[in-house]
Design an enzyme around this catalytic site. Structure first.
Site, short mmCIF file in Angstrom:
data_model
loop_
_atom_site.label_atom_id
_atom_site.label_comp_id
_atom_site.label_asym_id
_atom_site.label_seq_id
_atom_site.Cartn_x
_atom_site.Cartn_y
_atom_site.Cartn_z
N GLU A 47 -3.47 -8.87 3.41
CA GLU A 47 -3.34 -9.35 4.79
C GLU A 47 -4.55 -9.02 5.67
OE1 GLU A 47 -2.09 -5.04 5.22
OE2 GLU A 47 -2.12 -6.58 3.66
N CYS A 77 0.82 -1.21 0.00
CA CYS A 77 0.00 0.00 0.00
C CYS A 77 0.86 1.27 0.00
CB CYS A 77 -0.99 -0.04 1.16
SG CYS A 77 -2.40 1.08 0.92
N HIS A 111 -4.42 -4.67 0.28
CA HIS A 111 -4.18 -5.24 1.60
C HIS A 111 -4.61 -6.70 1.65
CE1 HIS A 111 -2.91 -1.65 3.83
NE2 HIS A 111 -3.80 -0.97 3.14
#
Length: 314
Positions: free
Chosen positions: A237, A142, A235
């Protein structure tokens, strides 16, 4: 194989509760193998939450991994106890002498600041330059992906008037690229950012390729041909509730945020999020560790100096 993390790190209990195998330093010392050395430069305010998310994804591999948690400076974090930082984090100066097979640099809530306005920008530049010679492959997430593009290639992001927030459909552009091995031709991934770099800007840099993109959110994964740099603008994760928590936080702050796209059924925030990105997120990290780190890194990390080092693979 497990990941080795510091004893008593809070993430350990969470991961063990999910039946994810971790080991402490004592047990790891009895393993007669050369584990991968991976650093995580964590720029997020809630560091404990981010640790769990990233360590969960790193665990899905047959490789043993030693993890160093790294902080950008010695400033007290906003949403993490100082005692946690003192117990589990290294200042960069403490690990700058080391060489790493892999480095992960997280995003940061710095969307509306020019890079030169970021208080630790000089530290970031030093780490970017250090990683060029001391890390086999670096994964930027990001904000860090945009910051690295600016530092290394002079490509600046532009800020969108409306935040890109939600779970977007993406297309694989290079089905034979090892980083995307096992991906479906179309897959979903979360984004949460104002910054944006056009796909053509990545592709316009010699030696960089866009590997996956979204017609709505733009480039998602780009990588250097030598596998030394990977840029992920979303993202993968994120936990199931992370976008909801961000939306609720901004709503409570009176910011009138947009409802995350394709996240709630019927875009209704009163309903539980629809989770459909975690398998591809896990696969992305596994592929990075295998093809960009393990199979390219030198067995003797002291010999690491360029992109054509001998492989760690037998």
């Amino acid at each position: 194989m497990p990941i080795r993390i510091p004893e008593q790190l809070p993430a350990q209990d969470v991961l063990l509760g999910e039946n994810i195998f971790t080991m402490d330093s004592l047990r790891a010392s009895h393993q007669d193998i050369r584990p991968l050395e991976v650093g995580i430069l964590n720029l997020m305010p809630n560091k404990i939450e981010t640790e769990v998310q990233l360590l969960r994804l790193l665990s899905n591999t047959p490789l043993q991994i030693n993890v160093d948690l790294i902080r950008i400076d010695n400033q007290a974090p906003k949403n993490t106890p100082q005692s946690h930082m003192d117990a589990f984090y290294h200042e960069f100066s403490q690990v700058a002498h080391k060489k790493y097979d892999g480095l992960m640099v997280t995003g940061a809530p710095l969307a509306h600041l020019d890079y030169e306005q970021v208080k630790y920008w000089s530290n970031m530049q030093a780490i970017f330059d250090w990683a060029e010679k001391n890390v086999q492959s670096t994964l930027y997430l990001c904000w860090a992906a945009h910051a690295a593009m600016f530092h290394h290639y002079g490509v600046n992001r532009h800020l969108r008037a409306e935040k890109i927030s939600g779970v977007f459909e993406h297309q694989v552009l290079d089905q034979h690229n090892e980083l995307l091995r096992g991906f479906d031709p179309v897959f979903f991934a979360p984004h949460s950012r104002f910054g944006h770099i056009e796909s053509a800007q990545y592709s316009g840099v010699d030696g960089l390729s866009v590997l996956a993109e979204s017609s709505d959110a733009g480039a998602y994964i780009a990588a250097s041909d030598d596998k030394r740099k990977v840029f992920v603008t979303g993202h993968p994760e994120y936990d199931p509730e992370t976008l909801h928590e961000e939306f609720q936080r901004d709503t409570d702050a009176g910011l009138s945020p947009v409802v995350p796209v394709n996240y709630y059924p019927q875009d209704d925030p009163s309903q539980s999020p629809l989770v459909r990105w975690r398998s591809h997120g896990s696969l992305l990290f596994t592929n990075w560790l295998n093809y960009h780190v393990y199979q390219t890194t030198p067995y003797d990390l002291n010999s690491l100096s360029g992109s054509d080092s001998p492989s760690n693979e037998d």
